[in-house]
Design a protein around this motif. Structure first.
Motif, mmCIF file in Angstrom:
data_model
loop_
_atom_site.group_PDB
_atom_site.id
_atom_site.type_symbol
_atom_site.label_atom_id
_atom_site.label_comp_id
_atom_site.label_asym_id
_atom_site.label_seq_id
_atom_site.Cartn_x
_atom_site.Cartn_y
_atom_site.Cartn_z
ATOM 1 N N LEU A 1 -13.255 22.144 7.404
ATOM 2 C CA LEU A 1 -12.154 23.025 7.784
ATOM 3 C C LEU A 1 -11.291 23.432 6.596
ATOM 4 N N ARG A 2 -11.139 22.533 5.622
ATOM 5 C CA ARG A 2 -10.369 22.834 4.426
ATOM 6 C C ARG A 2 -10.940 22.043 3.257
ATOM 7 N N SER A 3 -10.605 22.461 2.041
ATOM 8 C CA SER A 3 -10.999 21.728 0.845
ATOM 9 C C SER A 3 -9.746 21.333 0.081
ATOM 10 N N PHE A 4 -9.661 20.067 -0.306
ATOM 11 C CA PHE A 4 -8.497 19.569 -1.026
ATOM 12 C C PHE A 4 -8.851 19.007 -2.396
ATOM 13 N N VAL A 5 -9.959 18.264 -2.461
ATOM 14 C CA VAL A 5 -10.396 17.665 -3.728
ATOM 15 C C VAL A 5 -11.909 17.791 -3.819
ATOM 16 N N PRO A 6 -12.459 17.798 -5.031
ATOM 17 C CA PRO A 6 -13.920 17.806 -5.151
ATOM 18 C C PRO A 6 -14.549 16.623 -4.419
ATOM 19 N N VAL A 7 -15.718 16.867 -3.835
ATOM 20 C CA VAL A 7 -16.440 15.827 -3.104
ATOM 21 C C VAL A 7 -17.426 15.138 -4.039
ATOM 22 N N VAL A 8 -17.410 13.795 -4.040
ATOM 23 C CA VAL A 8 -18.380 13.026 -4.801
ATOM 24 C C VAL A 8 -19.314 12.334 -3.817
ATOM 25 N N GLU B 1 0.838 -1.204 0.000
ATOM 26 C CA GLU B 1 0.000 0.000 0.000
ATOM 27 C C GLU B 1 0.869 1.250 0.000
ATOM 28 N N ALA B 2 0.442 2.263 -0.709
ATOM 29 C CA ALA B 2 1.209 3.502 -0.798
ATOM 30 C C ALA B 2 1.230 4.228 0.540
ATOM 31 N N ARG B 3 2.365 4.835 0.845
ATOM 32 C CA ARG B 3 2.495 5.626 2.069
ATOM 33 C C ARG B 3 1.575 6.837 2.034
ATOM 34 N N THR B 4 1.192 7.243 0.844
ATOM 35 C CA THR B 4 0.362 8.438 0.689
ATOM 36 C C THR B 4 -1.046 8.270 1.236
ATOM 37 N N ARG B 5 -1.424 7.042 1.596
ATOM 38 C CA ARG B 5 -2.767 6.813 2.133
ATOM 39 C C ARG B 5 -3.013 7.666 3.363
ATOM 40 N N GLU B 6 -2.001 7.829 4.217
ATOM 41 C CA GLU B 6 -2.202 8.609 5.439
ATOM 42 C C GLU B 6 -2.440 10.089 5.127
ATOM 43 N N VAL B 7 -1.871 10.562 4.040
ATOM 44 C CA VAL B 7 -2.099 11.952 3.637
ATOM 45 C C VAL B 7 -3.546 12.130 3.180
ATOM 46 N N GLU B 8 -4.031 11.185 2.384
ATOM 47 C CA GLU B 8 -5.410 11.251 1.891
ATOM 48 C C GLU B 8 -6.404 11.244 3.046
ATOM 49 N N VAL B 9 -6.155 10.397 4.046
ATOM 50 C CA VAL B 9 -7.071 10.325 5.192
ATOM 51 C C VAL B 9 -7.050 11.631 5.981
ATOM 52 N N ALA B 10 -5.872 12.187 6.200
ATOM 53 C CA ALA B 10 -5.768 13.461 6.927
ATOM 54 C C ALA B 10 -6.530 14.560 6.190
ATOM 55 N N GLN B 11 -6.373 14.609 4.879
ATOM 56 C CA GLN B 11 -7.098 15.606 4.095
ATOM 57 C C GLN B 11 -8.601 15.404 4.206
ATOM 58 N N GLN B 12 -9.031 14.141 4.151
ATOM 59 C CA GLN B 12 -10.465 13.868 4.219
ATOM 60 C C GLN B 12 -11.049 14.258 5.575
ATOM 61 N N ILE B 13 -10.285 14.053 6.645
ATOM 62 C CA ILE B 13 -10.759 14.471 7.970
ATOM 63 C C ILE B 13 -11.050 15.970 7.968
ATOM 64 N N LEU B 14 -10.102 16.742 7.471
ATOM 65 C CA LEU B 14 -10.272 18.199 7.450
ATOM 66 C C LEU B 14 -11.389 18.618 6.500
ATOM 67 N N GLN B 15 -11.521 17.898 5.387
ATOM 68 C CA GLN B 15 -12.526 18.290 4.396
ATOM 69 C C GLN B 15 -13.934 17.958 4.868
ATOM 70 N N VAL B 16 -14.141 16.750 5.411
ATOM 71 C CA VAL B 16 -15.507 16.396 5.823
ATOM 72 C C VAL B 16 -15.957 17.220 7.022
ATOM 73 N N MET B 17 -14.996 17.754 7.785
ATOM 74 C CA MET B 17 -15.361 18.623 8.909
ATOM 75 C C MET B 17 -15.562 20.069 8.476
#
Length: 418
Positions: free
Chosen positions: A290-297, A272-288
Motif C-alpha cells: 500500500l505504501r513504501s517507507f524504507v528499502p526492503v531487504v 524500548e523506544a516508543r517509535t517501535r509502533e511506528v515502524e510496525v505500522a509502516q511495515q504493515i502498509l509496506q508488506v501489503m
C-alpha cells in the motif's frame, strides 16, 4: 486465483493539519506519546522522535489543566525545531472544560479525540459532547469520535441488550456488543452533524482488543457510512503478541479496502523506544504493497546449506545501514524507499531471488565455491570474492542508489534556457 486488495472504501476526506485522511489519500500512520503532557520538554522530544520515525500524526493525552496549559508551549518547541506534525488532543471526562478554559490549547491542537462513552453521563452527555463540537467548529478543527469497548456507553449497551433479550430471535451477546460499538460511533457522528459539523471534519474509530471483534465492528462501520475510519487494536499487548495481533486485524481490514489511518498500540518493553509502533505500522502498509517507507531487504532464513553466518551478518549490516541512512537519503534520493535488496545464503534460491530484487547477492553456502554473484536489475553484473566481500557489496548498494535515485543535474544550457 490471484487475490488482490479490494478497492478502497470511498470515504470523505478529512484534513488534519495538512495531512489528508480518507478520500482516496494514502493510509496515514499515527502514534501516541506516553509522557506526561504537562512535562513540556519530554513530550516535545517524544513527539519529535515519533515524527522523525515516520508518524504522520501524533496524539497526546490532555487530561488536566496542567496538560492543557502545556500544549501551546509544546507546539512552539516543535515549530522551533522544524518538526511539522499534526498534534491530536486525547480528551476524556472533562474535555469540554479543558478546551473552554484553555483556548490556546484548543487553537494549538490540530484535532480533538472524543470518547462518547465518557464525554458525559446521563443528562450531561449531550451538553458536554455538544460543547466540544462547538469548540471544534469555532477553531475549525476536525474530531475523531473514538469508541472503546473498555468505556462503552453503558446506557446504550443496556438498551440494546434488553431489546435483544425481548426479541423472538435473540443474537449472541457478542453481536449486540458490536452493534453497540457501531451505534455509539454513528449516533455521535450524526449528533455532531446536527450541531453543524460536516463529514469532512469527522473520523470514526471502534477500538477493541480482539482481532475478530475488530474486523466485525469495522465491517459494520464501513457498510453504514462514508466517514473516514481510524484502525487499530486497543491494548494490543507487548512484543510479538502485540505485533501479530495488530498486523492480523489491521491487515484483514486493509485487504478488504477498509481503513484510512492506522495506529499500532504496542506496550513497549522496558527501555524500548516508543517509535517501535511506528515502524510496525509502516511495515504493515509496506508488506501489503500500500505504501513504501524504507528499502526492503529480503534475506533467506538459513538452513543446513547455510552454516556460515556471513549472509545473516550482511543482511543485518545492510538493514542497519539503511535505517541509519534513511533520514539523509530521503532528502537527496527521492524514491529510494522503493528499493529492493536481496541477501541470500546459498545457490538453491539465491540467484533467482537476487534477480527479482533491484540489487542482490547470492552468498556461498556450505560446500559451495567461495564466490558471490551479484545481480543488478535482474542481470548478473559481477562476482565478488575475498574477505572484503561484505564491504564491497555495501559499496555496490550505495553506488546503485546514487545512480538510480540521485538527482540528475540539468545541463548548463538547459538551466540557462529556463
Amino acid at each position: 486465483m490471484l487475490h488482490q486488495i479490494a478497492p478502497r472504501k470511498q470515504t470523505v476526506s478529512v484534513n488534519v493539519g495538512g495531512v489528508l485522511i480518507g478520500g482516496g489519500a494514502p493510509v496515514v500512520v499515527q502514534s501516541m506519546t506516553n509522557t506526561d503532557t504537562a512535562d513540556i520538554d519530554r513530550t516535545a522530544i517524544q513527539i519529535a522522535e515519533l515524527a522523525r520515525a515516520g508518524s504522520e500524526i501524533v496524539r497526546i493525552t490532555v487530561d488536566r489543566d496542567e496538560a492543557a496549559a502545556a500544549v501551546p508551549h509544546i507546539a512552539e518547541k516543535l515549530e522551533a525545531w522544524g518538526v511539522n506534525v499534526p498534534i491530536v488532543g486525547d480528551f476524556h471526562y472533562i474535555g469540554h472544560k479543558l478546551l473552554t478554559d484553555h483556548p490556546a490549547c484548543a487553537e494549538a491542537l490540530h484535532k480533538y479525540r472524543i470518547n462518547p462513552g465518557n464525554v458525559g453521563f446521563r443528562e450531561k452527555r449531550d451538553r458536554q459532547f455538544s460543547d466540544i463540537i462547538e469548540i471544534a467548529l469555532k477553531y475549525d478543527k476536525p474530531v475523531r469520535i473514538g469508541v472503546n469497548w473498555g468505556s462503552l456507553d453503558q446506557e446504550l449497551l443496556t438498551k440494546l441488550m434488553d431489546e435483544n433479550a425481548a426479541s423472538p430471535a435473540p443474537k449472541d451477546a457478542r453481536a449486540v456488543l458490536h452493534e453497540a460499538m457501531v451505534q455509539s460511533a454513528i449516533l455521535s457522528a450524526q449528533r455532531a452533524e446536527e450541531i453543524g459539523m460536516g463529514r469532512d471534519k469527522i473520523i470514526l474509530s471502534a477500538k477493541v482488543s480482539s482481532v475478530q471483534d475488530l474486523v466485525s465492528c469495522y465491517a459494520m462501520l464501513a457498510e453504514r457510512g462514508d466517514y473516514a475510519l481510524h484502525l487499530g487494536l486497543t491494548e494490543a499487548g507487548m512484543g510479538t503478541k502485540g505485533i501479530v495481533a495488530s498486523t492480523a486485524g489491521i491487515g484483514i481490514l486493509l485487504q478488504q479496502g477498509i481503513g484510512d489511518t492506522i495506529r499500532v498500540s504496542l506496550t513497549p518493553a522496558p527501555g524500548e523506544a516508543r517509535t517501535r509502533e511506528v515502524e510496525v505500522a509502516q511495515q504493515i502498509l509496506q508488506v501489503m504493497g500500500l505504501r513504501s517507507f524504507v528499502p526492503v531487504v529480503a534475506a533467506c532464513p538459513g538452513c543446513g546449506r547455510t552454516t556460515s553466518t556471513l549472509f545473516q551478518e550482511l543482511a543485518s549490516d545492510i538493514e542497519n545501514h539503511i535505517a541509519a541512512s534513511m533520514p539523509e537519503w530521503r532528502k537527496i534520493y527521492p524514491g529510494v524507499e522503493t528499493l529492493n535488496v536481496a541477501v541470500m545464503g546459498c545457490i538453491v534460491n539465491g540467484p533467482g531471488e537476487s534477480k527479482f530484487a533491484d540489487i542482490g547477492i547470492s552468498l556461498p553456502g556450505t560446500g559451495e565455491s567461495p564466490a558471490a554473484p551479484v545481480f543488478i536489475d535482474g542481470k548478473k553484473a559481477l562476482t565478488l570474492r575475498g574477505p572484503k566481500l561484505a564491504d564491497d557489496f555495501k559499496k555496490l548498494v550505495q553506488d546503485y542508489i546514487e545512480q538510480r535515485f540521485g538527482r540528475k543535474e540539468k545541463p548548463a544550457e538547459a538551466q540557462a534556457a529556463e
